[in-house]
Design a protein around this motif. Structure first.
Motif, short mmCIF file in Angstrom:
data_model
loop_
_atom_site.label_atom_id
_atom_site.label_comp_id
_atom_site.label_asym_id
_atom_site.label_seq_id
_atom_site.Cartn_x
_atom_site.Cartn_y
_atom_site.Cartn_z
N ILE A 180 -7.03 12.31 13.16
CA ILE A 180 -7.30 13.60 13.79
C ILE A 180 -7.74 14.59 12.72
O ILE A 180 -8.79 15.22 12.81
CB ILE A 180 -6.06 14.13 14.53
N THR A 181 -6.93 14.70 11.69
CA THR A 181 -7.24 15.57 10.58
C THR A 181 -6.32 15.19 9.44
O THR A 181 -5.40 14.40 9.60
CB THR A 181 -7.05 17.05 10.97
N GLY A 182 -6.59 15.72 8.24
CA GLY A 182 -5.68 15.46 7.14
C GLY A 182 -6.11 14.34 6.24
O GLY A 182 -7.30 14.14 5.98
N ASP A 183 -5.14 13.57 5.77
CA ASP A 183 -5.39 12.49 4.82
C ASP A 183 -6.40 11.50 5.36
O ASP A 183 -6.30 11.06 6.51
CB ASP A 183 -4.07 11.77 4.52
N ASN A 184 -7.38 11.13 4.52
CA ASN A 184 -8.43 10.22 4.97
C ASN A 184 -7.93 8.80 5.18
O ASN A 184 -8.59 8.00 5.84
CB ASN A 184 -9.59 10.23 3.97
N LEU A 185 -6.81 8.45 4.58
CA LEU A 185 -6.25 7.12 4.76
C LEU A 185 -5.12 7.21 5.77
O LEU A 185 -4.11 7.87 5.55
CB LEU A 185 -5.74 6.57 3.43
N VAL A 186 -5.31 6.54 6.88
CA VAL A 186 -4.36 6.59 7.98
C VAL A 186 -3.63 5.26 8.07
O VAL A 186 -4.28 4.20 8.10
CB VAL A 186 -5.08 6.87 9.31
N LYS A 187 -2.33 5.30 8.14
CA LYS A 187 -1.55 4.07 8.28
C LYS A 187 -1.11 3.91 9.72
O LYS A 187 -0.76 4.89 10.39
CB LYS A 187 -0.35 4.10 7.34
N GLY A 188 -1.12 2.64 10.18
CA GLY A 188 -0.78 2.39 11.56
C GLY A 188 0.19 1.24 11.72
O GLY A 188 0.92 0.89 10.81
N SER A 189 0.13 0.64 12.89
CA SER A 189 1.05 -0.44 13.24
C SER A 189 0.63 -1.76 12.60
O SER A 189 -0.54 -1.95 12.26
CB SER A 189 1.09 -0.62 14.76
#
Lengths: 112, 113
Positions: A51-60
């Motif tokens: 959505i916004t923020g850190d370019n690296l997103v951690k998921g499941s």
């Protein structure tokens, strides 16, 4: 119009190797981007979102995705693939009417 | 926690017969609800969405209709099925005002013969 493209119909990797599933987007304004996974004859499962923020997103399930604004990409990654990661992966973008538009999907096959 | 249920899971119907697929969501109120169709195991096409009881928006002209008789119930219908209606139908929901991710049911596979 908001859209995403998944340039690869199929990705094949050996178990234990890194896995990357590619997605590029085309949006006006700030993108809301998502990844889903679908196992055979099942519904889609949400993996992660940007959505916004850190370019690296951690998921499941050990997955992560890197948002790259200059390349308009949102590639899904996993450092060490498992046979159980074999599935169909979808990238999606939220449009201004708050609905998700999906890419055509990428079939991932992880061989033992 | 919220759950979403779809039924039936599998359906085989003759051409010209009616259709009713049901979807219910539990554990939330006033969800936005969606019907998608997935043909040939690939891309998803948005068919209908609803932001409230009795409020249905259709994305594509087709042989299908949708209704939302209750807050957490979404029904996909047809009066006369066509061969081209075969596919995997997915219901999804999200809460109003959230950041957009949808949560999907397990799907209903329809085969029209």
């Amino acid at each position: 119009a908001q859209s995403v493209a998944q340039p690869e119909d199929q990705v094949n990797v050996a178990e234990g190797n890194p896995l990357t599933v590619k997605c590029t987007y085309s949006v006006s304004g700030n993108p809301y981007l998502f990844w889903y996974v679908q196992y055979p004859n099942r519904g889609l499962q949400f993996l992660l979102k940007y959505i916004t923020g850190d370019n690296l997103v951690k998921g499941s399930y050990g997955f992560e995705a890197e948002f790259n604004k200059s390349q308009t990409s949102f590639h899904l990654k996993k450092p060490s693939a498992l046979v159980s990661d074999s599935a169909l992966y979808f990238c999606a973008v939220r449009d201004p009417r708050n609905k998700l538009s999906f890419g055509a999907g990428t079939t991932v096959t992880v061989r033992a | 926690s919220q759950t979403i249920h779809q039924w039936p899971a599998t359906l085989v119907q003759p051409v010209g017969s009616p259709l009713s697929l049901e979807c219910t969501v539990e554990g939330t109120s006033n969800p936005n609800l969606y019907w998608y169709r997935q043909a040939a195991g690939r891309g998803l096409q948005l068919l209908f969405y609803s932001v409230g009881i009795g409020q249905i928006s259709s994305e594509v002209p087709q042989n299908l209709s949708a209704s939302r008789p209750q807050d957490r119930q979404f029904i996909l219908s047809s009066k006369k099925l066509l061969l081209s209606d075969s596919g995997f139908y997915l219901c999804a929901w999200r809460t109003s005002g959230n950041t957009g991710e949808l949560f999907f049911g397990e799907g209903s596979r329809l085969t029209v013969l």
